[in-house]
Design a protein around this motif. Sequence first.
Motif, mmCIF file in Angstrom:
data_model
loop_
_atom_site.group_PDB
_atom_site.id
_atom_site.type_symbol
_atom_site.label_atom_id
_atom_site.label_comp_id
_atom_site.label_asym_id
_atom_site.label_seq_id
_atom_site.Cartn_x
_atom_site.Cartn_y
_atom_site.Cartn_z
ATOM 1 N N PRO A 10 0.806 -1.223 0.000
ATOM 2 C CA PRO A 10 0.000 0.000 0.000
ATOM 3 C C PRO A 10 0.836 1.269 0.000
ATOM 4 C CG PRO A 10 -0.225 -1.188 2.090
ATOM 5 C CD PRO A 10 0.473 -2.099 1.146
ATOM 6 N N VAL A 11 2.045 1.215 0.562
ATOM 7 C CA VAL A 11 2.924 2.386 0.545
ATOM 8 C C VAL A 11 3.377 2.673 -0.883
ATOM 9 C CG1 VAL A 11 4.987 3.442 1.523
ATOM 10 C CG2 VAL A 11 3.712 1.766 2.865
ATOM 11 N N TRP A 12 3.741 1.604 -1.602
ATOM 12 C CA TRP A 12 4.125 1.791 -3.005
ATOM 13 C C TRP A 12 2.947 2.332 -3.825
ATOM 14 C CZ3 TRP A 12 8.878 2.284 -3.992
ATOM 15 C CH2 TRP A 12 9.862 1.473 -3.418
ATOM 16 N N GLN A 13 1.744 1.838 -3.533
ATOM 17 C CA GLN A 13 0.566 2.318 -4.263
ATOM 18 C C GLN A 13 0.337 3.808 -4.034
ATOM 19 O OE1 GLN A 13 -1.947 -0.981 -2.765
ATOM 20 N NE2 GLN A 13 -2.724 -1.101 -4.861
ATOM 21 N N GLN A 14 0.568 4.240 -2.789
ATOM 22 C CA GLN A 14 0.437 5.675 -2.494
ATOM 23 C C GLN A 14 1.461 6.485 -3.276
ATOM 24 O OE1 GLN A 14 0.822 6.088 1.758
ATOM 25 N NE2 GLN A 14 -1.051 4.957 2.191
ATOM 26 N N GLU A 15 2.656 5.928 -3.404
ATOM 27 C CA GLU A 15 3.744 6.669 -4.040
ATOM 28 C C GLU A 15 3.694 6.617 -5.567
ATOM 29 O OE1 GLU A 15 6.912 5.883 -0.368
ATOM 30 O OE2 GLU A 15 7.391 5.158 -2.379
ATOM 31 N N LEU A 16 3.254 5.493 -6.106
ATOM 32 C CA LEU A 16 3.336 5.276 -7.553
ATOM 33 C C LEU A 16 1.987 5.189 -8.245
ATOM 34 C CD1 LEU A 16 6.172 2.582 -7.590
ATOM 35 C CD2 LEU A 16 6.401 5.044 -7.925
ATOM 36 N N GLY A 17 0.902 5.167 -7.464
ATOM 37 C CA GLY A 17 -0.421 5.026 -8.058
ATOM 38 C C GLY A 17 -0.850 3.568 -8.118
ATOM 39 N N ASP A 18 -2.078 3.348 -8.504
ATOM 40 C CA ASP A 18 -2.648 2.001 -8.495
ATOM 41 C C ASP A 18 -2.245 1.213 -9.736
ATOM 42 O OD1 ASP A 18 -3.917 2.143 -6.028
ATOM 43 O OD2 ASP A 18 -5.658 3.162 -6.868
ATOM 44 N N LYS A 19 -1.000 0.834 -9.802
ATOM 45 C CA LYS A 19 -0.531 -0.002 -10.911
ATOM 46 C C LYS A 19 -1.112 -1.403 -10.751
ATOM 47 C CE LYS A 19 3.985 2.298 -11.520
ATOM 48 N NZ LYS A 19 4.210 2.442 -12.963
ATOM 49 N N ALA A 20 -1.443 -2.024 -11.844
ATOM 50 C CA ALA A 20 -2.042 -3.361 -11.807
ATOM 51 C C ALA A 20 -1.122 -4.375 -11.137
ATOM 52 C CB ALA A 20 -2.377 -3.815 -13.231
ATOM 53 N N ILE A 21 0.180 -4.144 -11.226
ATOM 54 C CA ILE A 21 1.142 -5.093 -10.684
ATOM 55 C C ILE A 21 1.016 -5.262 -9.167
ATOM 56 C CG2 ILE A 21 3.040 -3.446 -10.288
ATOM 57 C CD1 ILE A 21 4.905 -5.623 -11.525
ATOM 58 N N PHE A 22 0.422 -4.264 -8.499
ATOM 59 C CA PHE A 22 0.290 -4.329 -7.040
ATOM 60 C C PHE A 22 -0.969 -5.081 -6.592
ATOM 61 C CE2 PHE A 22 2.777 -0.231 -7.297
ATOM 62 C CZ PHE A 22 3.959 -0.795 -6.866
ATOM 63 N N LEU A 64 13.716 1.308 -4.350
ATOM 64 C CA LEU A 64 13.794 0.213 -3.381
ATOM 65 C C LEU A 64 15.004 0.393 -2.484
ATOM 66 C CD1 LEU A 64 11.584 -1.372 -5.066
ATOM 67 C CD2 LEU A 64 12.860 -3.418 -4.420
ATOM 68 N N GLN A 65 16.137 0.697 -3.111
ATOM 69 C CA GLN A 65 17.370 0.837 -2.344
ATOM 70 C C GLN A 65 17.273 1.996 -1.355
ATOM 71 O OE1 GLN A 65 21.219 -0.051 -4.108
ATOM 72 N NE2 GLN A 65 21.821 2.070 -3.776
ATOM 73 N N ASP A 66 16.764 3.140 -1.807
ATOM 74 C CA ASP A 66 16.710 4.327 -0.949
ATOM 75 C C ASP A 66 15.744 4.173 0.214
ATOM 76 O OD1 ASP A 66 18.555 5.487 -2.619
ATOM 77 O OD2 ASP A 66 17.115 6.793 -3.657
ATOM 78 N N THR A 67 14.636 3.451 -0.017
ATOM 79 C CA THR A 67 13.620 3.299 1.030
ATOM 80 C C THR A 67 13.903 2.112 1.947
ATOM 81 O OG1 THR A 67 12.251 1.906 -0.393
ATOM 82 C CG2 THR A 67 11.819 4.293 -0.442
ATOM 83 N N LEU A 68 14.842 1.261 1.553
ATOM 84 C CA LEU A 68 15.165 0.008 2.270
ATOM 85 C C LEU A 68 14.012 -0.988 2.217
ATOM 86 C CD1 LEU A 68 16.983 1.395 5.465
ATOM 87 C CD2 LEU A 68 17.905 1.027 3.154
ATOM 88 N N ARG A 69 13.033 -0.750 1.342
ATOM 89 C CA ARG A 69 11.917 -1.690 1.184
ATOM 90 C C ARG A 69 12.299 -2.719 0.124
ATOM 91 N NH1 ARG A 69 8.626 3.322 1.409
ATOM 92 N NH2 ARG A 69 8.148 3.122 -0.808
ATOM 93 N N THR A 70 13.306 -3.504 0.414
ATOM 94 C CA THR A 70 13.880 -4.424 -0.564
ATOM 95 C C THR A 70 13.459 -5.866 -0.364
ATOM 96 O OG1 THR A 70 15.821 -4.905 0.784
ATOM 97 C CG2 THR A 70 15.959 -2.988 -0.668
ATOM 98 N N GLY A 71 12.922 -6.205 0.827
ATOM 99 C CA GLY A 71 12.808 -7.607 1.190
ATOM 100 C C GLY A 71 14.190 -8.147 1.500
ATOM 101 N N TRP A 72 14.276 -9.450 1.735
ATOM 102 C CA TRP A 72 15.577 -10.038 2.061
ATOM 103 C C TRP A 72 15.589 -11.511 1.691
ATOM 104 C CZ3 TRP A 72 11.915 -8.525 5.568
ATOM 105 C CH2 TRP A 72 11.383 -9.519 6.394
ATOM 106 N N TYR A 73 16.763 -12.111 1.860
ATOM 107 C CA TYR A 73 16.967 -13.506 1.483
ATOM 108 C C TYR A 73 17.147 -14.403 2.708
ATOM 109 C CZ TYR A 73 17.750 -11.871 -3.281
ATOM 110 O OH TYR A 73 17.604 -11.300 -4.524
#
Length: 229
Positions: free
Chosen positions: A69-81, A139-148
């Motif tokens: 939802p944070v990405w949706q707020q920032e980038l709009g309602d892209k179908a990919i989300f 992704l890098q700047d926000t640290l919202r990258t997920g992890w391994y």
Amino acid sequence: MQKLGTVNSVLAGKTVAFAHGAQSAINKQVLAERQYATMLGFSNDEQGDPRFHGGIEKALHIYPSEHYPVWQQELGDKAIFEAAGAFGENLSSTGVTEANICLKDKIRIGSTILEVSQGRMPCWKLNVRFEQNDMAQRLQDTLRTGWYFKVLQEGEIGSGDDITLCERPYPDWSLARIMGAVFSGSLDAQELRKLSELPLVESWKALVKRRLETGKVEDWHMRLVGPTA
């Protein structure tokens, strides 16, 4: 043992032709069945470029659903989300993020035992996937990258499984702290020396060592922008 969160869905994908002559398996699909995790990840999952993806230290990629939802707020309602898998994750989760997971945490999910190995270094393929030429940088700047995760004990994982903390040897070292220092380009010698003493994966350890020796930040243009410039 402490419950940290829940697996919402498990995902896997096959390698196909991608943009700019590359191969990729980033288009992961949600699977209804429980998936068997080997030391190299889900047995029916693939990686497009084994030089940078997959392997023992990157067996499974997890991405917090809270970021969507944070990405949706920032980038709009892209179908990919609209469904999990936007970021090529193998596990979609709720309850655990880069800020509250730590390096080398031992985690039980289903019948597996996993170990937090490293944060994700995003690459230019995300720019293509999201039709957003600065997506990897975001992704890098926000640290919202997920992890391994590294798989310590093979087993099955399915949607609804608890994400349980078994052991936390480095409670002061959340992935957000580590990635924050690396991705911000920190040259703080004291923090870098502390990082150099951690059991980082070889590539991250080498990066920290280089910064300490040279006092310079590496050039990430090819990884973050590549042919999408």
